[in-house]
Design an enzyme around this catalytic site. Structure first.
Site, mmCIF file in Angstrom:
data_model
loop_
_atom_site.group_PDB
_atom_site.id
_atom_site.type_symbol
_atom_site.label_atom_id
_atom_site.label_comp_id
_atom_site.label_asym_id
_atom_site.label_seq_id
_atom_site.Cartn_x
_atom_site.Cartn_y
_atom_site.Cartn_z
ATOM 1 C CB VAL A 1 -0.969 0.040 1.212
ATOM 2 C CG1 VAL A 1 -2.001 -1.075 1.129
ATOM 3 C CG2 VAL A 1 -0.216 -0.035 2.526
ATOM 4 C CB SER A 2 0.757 4.364 -1.868
ATOM 5 O OG SER A 2 0.973 3.637 -3.053
ATOM 6 C CB THR A 3 -1.274 6.252 2.233
ATOM 7 O OG1 THR A 3 -2.534 5.707 1.855
ATOM 8 C CG2 THR A 3 -0.771 7.199 1.160
ATOM 9 C CD GLN B 1 3.325 3.731 4.191
ATOM 10 O OE1 GLN B 1 4.233 4.013 4.950
ATOM 11 N NE2 GLN B 1 2.912 4.555 3.249
#
Length: 186
Positions: A11-13, A34
């Site tokens: 996930v990016s955030t 992340q």
């Protein structure tokens, strides 16, 4: 030989939902990063690559969770399959084993190229939306991290030779932000 099944989630955030990516899949262990897909520094991906063995299966929700560009996607799949593990992409319903046929290699390339193209389109639409919002006077961008007094104190102390990293910690900003404030005409 039957191995274990591992999941890789990216996930990016922190506020993105990791559960939905491999929901309902039986996994012996999950590796979660992340980080941006374009970021090469993904400790959990490296741990996964070091951990998998012959007969293991690596499940990834979709190709864009593993990499954001075709070259990186191919390289990561090669590294995983070099251990004789299988890589399965749930969304695309594709499996790669390292002994792939010409068709499998072609599908990896085409699907990876589509993922890269989709990401480029998203960035393009985002830039267009920001440009339109700026034109309409709606988009102001991110506010300043430091007020005028803090910025002048930062500049003065940096000029006096204080370490940029120490200043960044004290003012609660990144070193990059410190350097942005130190540039002429910020």
């Amino acid at each position: 030989m039957t191995g274990q099944t591992f999941g890789y989630i990216r996930v990016s955030t922190l506020d993105q939902n990791t559960i939905r990516q491999l929901d309902g899949e039986h996994l012996d262990r999950v590796f979660t990063d992340q980080a941006s897909g374009k970021d090469q520094n993904r400790p959990q991906l490296e741990a996964l690559i070091d951990f998998v063995r012959d007969g293991d299966i690596v499940l990834v929700h979709s190709m864009d969770r593993l990499a954001r560009n075709l070259d990186d996607l191919r390289a990561i799949v090669r590294r995983l399959t070099a251990t004789k593990a299988q890589v399965r992409f749930v969304k695309e319903n594709l499996t790669f084993t390292g002994d792939d046929t010409a068709m499998a290699t072609f599908l990896l390339s085409v699907m990876g190229a589509f993922a890269e193209f989709e990401r480029a389109l998203i960035r393009e639409r985002q830039r267009e939306g920001i440009a339109l919002a700026k034109k309409a006077g709606v988009y102001k961008g991110r506010g300043k991290m430091l007020n005028t007094e803090q910025a002048s104190a930062l500049t003065r102390r940096a000029a006096a030779g204080e370490a940029k990293a120490a200043l960044a910690r004290e003012f609660g900003v990144s070193r990059q932000t410190v350097y942005q404030y130190l540039r002429p005409n910020p």
